[in-house]
Design an enzyme around this catalytic site. Structure first.
Site, mmCIF file in Angstrom:
data_model
loop_
_atom_site.group_PDB
_atom_site.id
_atom_site.type_symbol
_atom_site.label_atom_id
_atom_site.label_comp_id
_atom_site.label_asym_id
_atom_site.label_seq_id
_atom_site.Cartn_x
_atom_site.Cartn_y
_atom_site.Cartn_z
ATOM 1 N N TYR A 1 0.159 -2.748 -12.887
ATOM 2 C CA TYR A 1 -1.266 -2.757 -13.241
ATOM 3 C C TYR A 1 -1.539 -2.235 -14.651
ATOM 4 C CZ TYR A 1 -1.643 -3.701 -8.302
ATOM 5 O OH TYR A 1 -1.477 -4.263 -7.060
ATOM 6 N N CYS B 1 -13.018 1.230 -30.054
ATOM 7 C CA CYS B 1 -14.299 1.821 -30.438
ATOM 8 C C CYS B 1 -15.138 2.006 -29.175
ATOM 9 C CB CYS B 1 -15.004 0.919 -31.448
ATOM 10 S SG CYS B 1 -16.453 1.660 -32.181
ATOM 11 N N GLY C 1 0.745 -1.237 0.000
ATOM 12 C CA GLY C 1 0.000 0.000 0.000
ATOM 13 C C GLY C 1 0.777 1.291 0.000
ATOM 14 N N TYR D 1 -10.836 4.130 -13.142
ATOM 15 C CA TYR D 1 -10.978 5.077 -12.032
ATOM 16 C C TYR D 1 -10.151 6.345 -12.209
ATOM 17 C CZ TYR D 1 -7.500 1.561 -10.469
ATOM 18 O OH TYR D 1 -6.486 0.633 -10.396
ATOM 19 N N GLU E 1 3.953 -6.588 1.580
ATOM 20 C CA GLU E 1 3.623 -7.090 0.248
ATOM 21 C C GLU E 1 3.702 -5.989 -0.810
ATOM 22 O OE1 GLU E 1 0.445 -10.526 1.718
ATOM 23 O OE2 GLU E 1 -0.295 -8.645 0.870
ATOM 24 N N PRO E 2 4.889 -5.462 -1.069
ATOM 25 C CA PRO E 2 5.008 -4.428 -2.099
ATOM 26 C C PRO E 2 4.853 -5.014 -3.498
ATOM 27 C CG PRO E 2 7.182 -5.062 -1.325
ATOM 28 C CD PRO E 2 6.189 -5.776 -0.441
ATOM 29 N N GLY E 3 4.112 -4.336 -4.321
ATOM 30 C CA GLY E 3 3.984 -4.701 -5.737
ATOM 31 C C GLY E 3 4.201 -3.464 -6.572
ATOM 32 N N ARG E 4 3.239 -2.525 -6.454
ATOM 33 C CA ARG E 4 3.321 -1.270 -7.195
ATOM 34 C C ARG E 4 4.654 -0.556 -6.959
ATOM 35 N NH1 ARG E 4 -1.349 1.785 -8.436
ATOM 36 N NH2 ARG E 4 -2.436 0.608 -6.811
#
Length: 432
Positions: free
Chosen positions: A391, A362, A249, A335, A291-294
């Site tokens: 992502y 389209c 996060g 978003y 839990e780092p990802g980004r």
């Protein structure tokens, strides 16, 4: 304008990543093109390893969150940097193992594990299940019993913290679809039941409060809530949790408006707060998992598009169209996620052209950005979207039958193809 340390401008006036000319990369490998900087990924990994080793209890470790970016060539990199990994599906398990990753270092998440999923994970000797709900707990115990084994688990609990992040990436509220709520008393029953079962071994708790969080206070509050819960569970059920998994996060910078954070300082503050609470309460220091990802892959990636047109509607707005869009970056359509974009072909020119960047689908919602300033493009210029390592590829689709782009890894002044571009034949390969 460039945001990240691995980006630059060369003598040709082109954007570089990891010292390599993005215009040359697009010419060699085609476009659209995902580009990842391996050296930046490794630097990001080492920030976590060094800080967790320095400030958190012995045995604490980072788990790479594969949902941010998952392909088999990534796992040797994170393995070599000392990470374990978070997986959320059998497909991610398969990919990690195909990349040579030790399944004993995999932690299996997910809200809706089927019996097939559970069996697949057990077939592959997964290290830990992060159990999300009662049904999963009962199913896992039953299947493990049939196999004659005892499976290590963490229970996912919801601690009721709202970190005021974007609605669709907020996971810590009481009414979240993830985990079992503490404040309703249901999490305590979750612990009680897990202690009764014979074929699961409870090791601790998992909690995740959301993504793109730029303040440390929500994480300190999370530690407090976990500590209070752990103390109550020790008193009621004689269970002392040895692991607190705090999830991921930490926010990453996507635009100049985002304030960059110090991951090392955040981890230092987490460690100091945890140590103080344990001294105060007499609770043994638990191992901490993050839990780092980004924050491992976002700033290591750029996406390169070719400009297909510039449309000016007098009195209204200007459109720049590119040869990709919501099929390779869905986040704006989902978003309104903000990114920094530059004209990589003309990066030394002023960013003075106000425009909306639209994709090839389209669909009126196929946009990557609205009302941004670019160096005025012409057809066939290369537009670079920064910070797309997380992502983007992992959420890509074949909407409108658009093939998924290739991915290139750069390191030490060299590039290599790690994912080839999808072909039309690939798209119909499963069709009968």
């Amino acid at each position: 304008m460039l945001l990240y340390e691995n980006l630059g401008i060369n003598d040709a006036g082109h954007l570089t990543i990891g010292g390599m000319d993005t215009i040359d990369l697009a010419a060699e490998y085609g476009d659209p093109l995902y580009v990842m900087d391996e050296d930046q990924i490794r630097r990001n990994c080492r920030t976590y390893i060094d800080a967790m080793t320095k400030y958190l209890p012995e045995g604490s470790r980072p788990l790479y969150a594969g949902k941010a970016l998952c392909f088999k060539g990534l796992y040797p990199i994170i393995d070599g940097e000392g990470f374990s990994a978070d997986v959320v599906s059998p497909g991610e398990i398969y990919t990690a193992i195909a990349g040579g990753f030790d399944p004993a270092k995999l932690y299996y998440h997910g809200t809706a594990k089927t019996d097939w999923d559970i069996n697949y994970a057990l077939d592959n000797n997964i290290g830990y299940f992060i159990v999300d709900n009662y049904n999963e707990l009962e199913a896992l115990d039953k299947i493990a019993s049939e196999r004659g084994l005892i499976q290590n688990i963490l229970l996912r609990i919801t601690v009721g913290i709202d970190p005021h992040t974007q609605e669709k990436i907020n996971t810590g509220r009481i009414d979240s679809q993830f985990g079992v709520a503490v404040d309703t008393g249901q999490a305590a029953e979750f612990v009680r039941r897990s202690r009764e079962l014979r074929n699961v071994r409870l090791m601790g708790y998992h909690s995740h409060i959301g993504s793109q969080i730029f303040e440390i206070q929500p994480f300190l509050d999370q530690v407090d809530k976990l500590m209070d819960f752990a103390l109550e569970m020790r008193e009621r059920f004689d269970f002392t949790a040895g692991i607190f998994n705090l999830g991921g996060g930490f926010g990453v910078q996507y635009t100049e408006l985002d304030q960059p954070i110090s991951i090392e300082d955040n981890i230092r503050q987490l460690g100091e707060h945890l140590n103080a609470r344990c001294r105060e309460t007499g609770f043994p220091l638990p191992k901490i998992l993050l839990e780092p990802g980004r924050s491992i892959v976002a700033n290591a990636g750029v996406t390169l598009y070719k400009t297909t047109g510039v449309k000016e509607i007098d009195g209204y707005l200007n459109y720049v169209t590119v040869d990709g869009g919501m099929t390779d970056n869905i986040r704006f359509a989902l978003y309104k996620a903000d990114y920094t974009m530059v004209n990589a072909s003309r990066i030394t020119q002023p960013r003075s052209y106000l425009c909306t960047v639209a994709g090839r689908c389209c669909e009126s919602g196929d946009r990557i950005a609205e009302d941004i300033l670019l160096q005025k493009p012409e057809r066939d210029d290369i537009i670079a979207v920064l910070g797309t390592g997380a992502y983007n590829y992992s959420m890509a689709s074949n909407y409108n039958r658009v093939p998924k782009p290739a991915m290139v890894m750069v390191s030490g002044g060299r590039s290599r193809l790690v994912i080839r571009a999808q072909t039309f034949e690939d798209m119909i390969a499963c069709e009968l």
